[in-house]
Design a protein around this motif. Structure first.
Motif, PDB file in Angstrom:
ATOM      1  N   PRO A  41       0.811  -1.211   0.000  1.00 27.39           N
ATOM      2  CA  PRO A  41       0.000   0.000   0.000  1.00 27.39           C
ATOM      3  C   PRO A  41       0.850   1.269   0.000  1.00 27.39           C
ATOM      4  O   PRO A  41       2.003   1.253   0.370  1.00 27.39           O
ATOM      5  N   LYS A  42       0.237   2.334  -0.448  1.00 26.98           N
ATOM      6  CA  LYS A  42       0.798   3.679  -0.349  1.00 26.98           C
ATOM      7  C   LYS A  42       2.182   3.820  -0.963  1.00 26.98           C
ATOM      8  O   LYS A  42       3.122   4.212  -0.313  1.00 26.98           O
ATOM      9  N   GLY A  43       2.312   3.500  -2.225  1.00 25.25           N
ATOM     10  CA  GLY A  43       3.581   3.660  -2.928  1.00 25.25           C
ATOM     11  C   GLY A  43       3.802   5.062  -3.429  1.00 25.25           C
ATOM     12  O   GLY A  43       4.759   5.320  -4.144  1.00 25.25           O
ATOM     13  N   SER A  44       2.928   5.992  -3.046  1.00 23.91           N
ATOM     14  CA  SER A  44       3.016   7.351  -3.581  1.00 23.91           C
ATOM     15  C   SER A  44       4.298   8.066  -3.172  1.00 23.91           C
ATOM     16  O   SER A  44       4.759   8.951  -3.895  1.00 23.91           O
ATOM     17  N   ILE A  45       4.895   7.684  -2.053  1.00 20.00           N
ATOM     18  CA  ILE A  45       6.130   8.355  -1.655  1.00 20.00           C
ATOM     19  C   ILE A  45       7.239   8.073  -2.659  1.00 20.00           C
ATOM     20  O   ILE A  45       8.046   8.938  -2.974  1.00 20.00           O
ATOM     21  N   PHE A  46       7.261   6.859  -3.233  1.00 17.18           N
ATOM     22  CA  PHE A  46       8.274   6.535  -4.228  1.00 17.18           C
ATOM     23  C   PHE A  46       8.017   7.266  -5.537  1.00 17.18           C
ATOM     24  O   PHE A  46       8.952   7.666  -6.223  1.00 17.18           O
ATOM     25  N   ASN A  95      11.206   6.611  11.468  1.00 17.27           N
ATOM     26  CA  ASN A  95       9.819   6.156  11.359  1.00 17.27           C
ATOM     27  C   ASN A  95       9.474   5.729   9.937  1.00 17.27           C
ATOM     28  O   ASN A  95       8.776   4.735   9.725  1.00 17.27           O
ATOM     29  N   ILE A  96       9.952   6.470   8.955  1.00 17.43           N
ATOM     30  CA  ILE A  96       9.655   6.145   7.555  1.00 17.43           C
ATOM     31  C   ILE A  96      10.288   4.811   7.167  1.00 17.43           C
ATOM     32  O   ILE A  96       9.634   3.950   6.578  1.00 17.43           O
ATOM     33  N   PHE A  97      11.557   4.613   7.519  1.00 15.31           N
ATOM     34  CA  PHE A  97      12.201   3.343   7.174  1.00 15.31           C
ATOM     35  C   PHE A  97      11.577   2.176   7.939  1.00 15.31           C
ATOM     36  O   PHE A  97      11.466   1.069   7.405  1.00 15.31           O
ATOM     37  N   SER A  98      11.145   2.413   9.163  1.00 10.68           N
ATOM     38  CA  SER A  98      10.447   1.368   9.911  1.00 10.68           C
ATOM     39  C   SER A  98       9.117   1.039   9.244  1.00 10.68           C
ATOM     40  O   SER A  98       8.719  -0.127   9.166  1.00 10.68           O
ATOM     41  N   GLY A  99       8.417   2.062   8.776  1.00  9.94           N
ATOM     42  CA  GLY A  99       7.159   1.842   8.066  1.00  9.94           C
ATOM     43  C   GLY A  99       7.363   1.047   6.788  1.00  9.94           C
ATOM     44  O   GLY A  99       6.559   0.173   6.451  1.00  9.94           O
ATOM     45  N   LEU A 100       8.445   1.341   6.077  1.00  6.17           N
ATOM     46  CA  LEU A 100       8.758   0.571   4.868  1.00  6.17           C
ATOM     47  C   LEU A 100       8.975  -0.897   5.216  1.00  6.17           C
ATOM     48  O   LEU A 100       8.493  -1.793   4.514  1.00  6.17           O
ATOM     49  N   GLY A 101       9.700  -1.137   6.294  1.00  9.25           N
ATOM     50  CA  GLY A 101       9.946  -2.513   6.722  1.00  9.25           C
ATOM     51  C   GLY A 101       8.658  -3.234   7.073  1.00  9.25           C
ATOM     52  O   GLY A 101       8.454  -4.397   6.708  1.00  9.25           O
ATOM     53  N   LEU A 102       7.764  -2.548   7.778  1.00 13.14           N
ATOM     54  CA  LEU A 102       6.480  -3.153   8.140  1.00 13.14           C
ATOM     55  C   LEU A 102       5.650  -3.483   6.912  1.00 13.14           C
ATOM     56  O   LEU A 102       5.014  -4.532   6.829  1.00 13.14           O
ATOM     57  N   MET A 103       5.647  -2.582   5.936  1.00 13.63           N
ATOM     58  CA  MET A 103       4.828  -2.782   4.741  1.00 13.63           C
ATOM     59  C   MET A 103       5.381  -3.881   3.839  1.00 13.63           C
ATOM     60  O   MET A 103       4.630  -4.733   3.368  1.00 13.63           O
ATOM     61  N   PHE A 104       6.693  -3.852   3.605  1.00 21.03           N
ATOM     62  CA  PHE A 104       7.268  -4.828   2.683  1.00 21.03           C
ATOM     63  C   PHE A 104       7.295  -6.233   3.284  1.00 21.03           C
ATOM     64  O   PHE A 104       7.135  -7.207   2.570  1.00 21.03           O
ATOM     65  N   ALA A 105       7.507  -6.334   4.578  1.00 23.77           N
ATOM     66  CA  ALA A 105       7.570  -7.647   5.216  1.00 23.77           C
ATOM     67  C   ALA A 105       6.183  -8.172   5.577  1.00 23.77           C
ATOM     68  O   ALA A 105       6.052  -9.319   5.978  1.00 23.77           O
ATOM     69  N   HIS A 106       5.168  -7.322   5.453  1.00 23.36           N
ATOM     70  CA  HIS A 106       3.797  -7.698   5.826  1.00 23.36           C
ATOM     71  C   HIS A 106       3.748  -8.256   7.250  1.00 23.36           C
ATOM     72  O   HIS A 106       3.091  -9.261   7.510  1.00 23.36           O
ATOM     73  N   VAL A 107       4.480  -7.595   8.164  1.00 22.09           N
ATOM     74  CA  VAL A 107       4.499  -8.005   9.561  1.00 22.09           C
ATOM     75  C   VAL A 107       3.097  -7.916  10.140  1.00 22.09           C
ATOM     76  O   VAL A 107       2.620  -8.853  10.786  1.00 22.09           O
ATOM     77  N   ILE A 108       2.448  -6.793   9.913  1.00 19.77           N
ATOM     78  CA  ILE A 108       1.056  -6.615  10.328  1.00 19.77           C
ATOM     79  C   ILE A 108       0.286  -6.036   9.160  1.00 19.77           C
ATOM     80  O   ILE A 108       0.871  -5.420   8.266  1.00 19.77           O
ATOM     81  N   GLU A 109      -1.007  -6.246   9.187  1.00 24.23           N
ATOM     82  CA  GLU A 109      -1.869  -5.713   8.147  1.00 24.23           C
ATOM     83  C   GLU A 109      -3.105  -5.120   8.802  1.00 24.23           C
ATOM     84  O   GLU A 109      -3.420  -5.426   9.953  1.00 24.23           O
ATOM     85  N   VAL A 110      -3.796  -4.264   8.063  1.00 24.85           N
ATOM     86  CA  VAL A 110      -5.020  -3.662   8.566  1.00 24.85           C
ATOM     87  C   VAL A 110      -5.993  -4.793   8.910  1.00 24.85           C
ATOM     88  O   VAL A 110      -6.179  -5.722   8.138  1.00 24.85           O
TER      89      VAL A 110
END
Length: 170
Positions: A41-46, A95-110
């Protein structure tokens, strides 16, 4: 002579802007497509970072022929400035790099029930800088992503995450 020089400079800027615009469009579509295929989700930053980089390179390419400014001096000045800014934005960058890690690794999801420290709730949003959870009582808690990466995070099974409130009339 002055007129020819002005026309040449305007032409250089116009062609550079046109090339940057085409590159921006193609790159943005490619990045969006890659994120949609990867289910991230949310690839707009890239997309925004790629646009910024393309226009920055376009600016560098016209500095010397149009304005007579050496691009190396400009880049060196930006390098010193970026070091100073990065020290000020250190927490945000973490925080941004941690968020990237959470999103790419799918550690948690909505929709996941999690426990972080003393907080427990359902994940309602995972952003670049923070994750939002809603507790059983309806409280909304915003947790910085760097905290999620540096604290024990428990992903709860749906059964253990629920509770039943029994009203007692005394």
């Amino acid at each position: 002579m002055f007129e020819n020089e002005l026309v040449r400079k305007v032409l250089i800027v116009a062609v550079t802007c046109l090339v940057a615009l085409v590159l921006q469009t193609v790159t943005s579509k490619a990045i969006r497509h890659a994120f949609e295929r990867g289910n991230v989700p949310k690839g707009s930053i890239f997309v925004n970072l790629s646009r910024t980089l393309i226009w920055f390179l376009a600016l560098l390419s016209v500095l010397e022929p149009v304005f007579g400014v050496q691009p190396t001096a400009f880049v060196a000045a930006l390098g010193v400035t970026s070091v100073a800014v990065s020290f000020g934005l250190q927490t945000t960058i973490a925080n941004i790099f941690s968020g990237l890690g959470l999103m790419f690794a799918h550690v948690i999801e909505v929709g996941d029930w999690i426990e972080v420290g003393s907080y427990q709730g359902v994940v309602t949003d995972i952003g670049w800088r923070s994750t939002t959870i809603r507790t059983l009582l309806g409280d909304v808690i915003v947790i910085p992503n760097s905290v999620l990466n540096s604290t024990t995070l428990r992903k709860l099974a749906p059964v253990s995450a629920r509770s039943v409130v029994i009203p007692l009339d005394i």
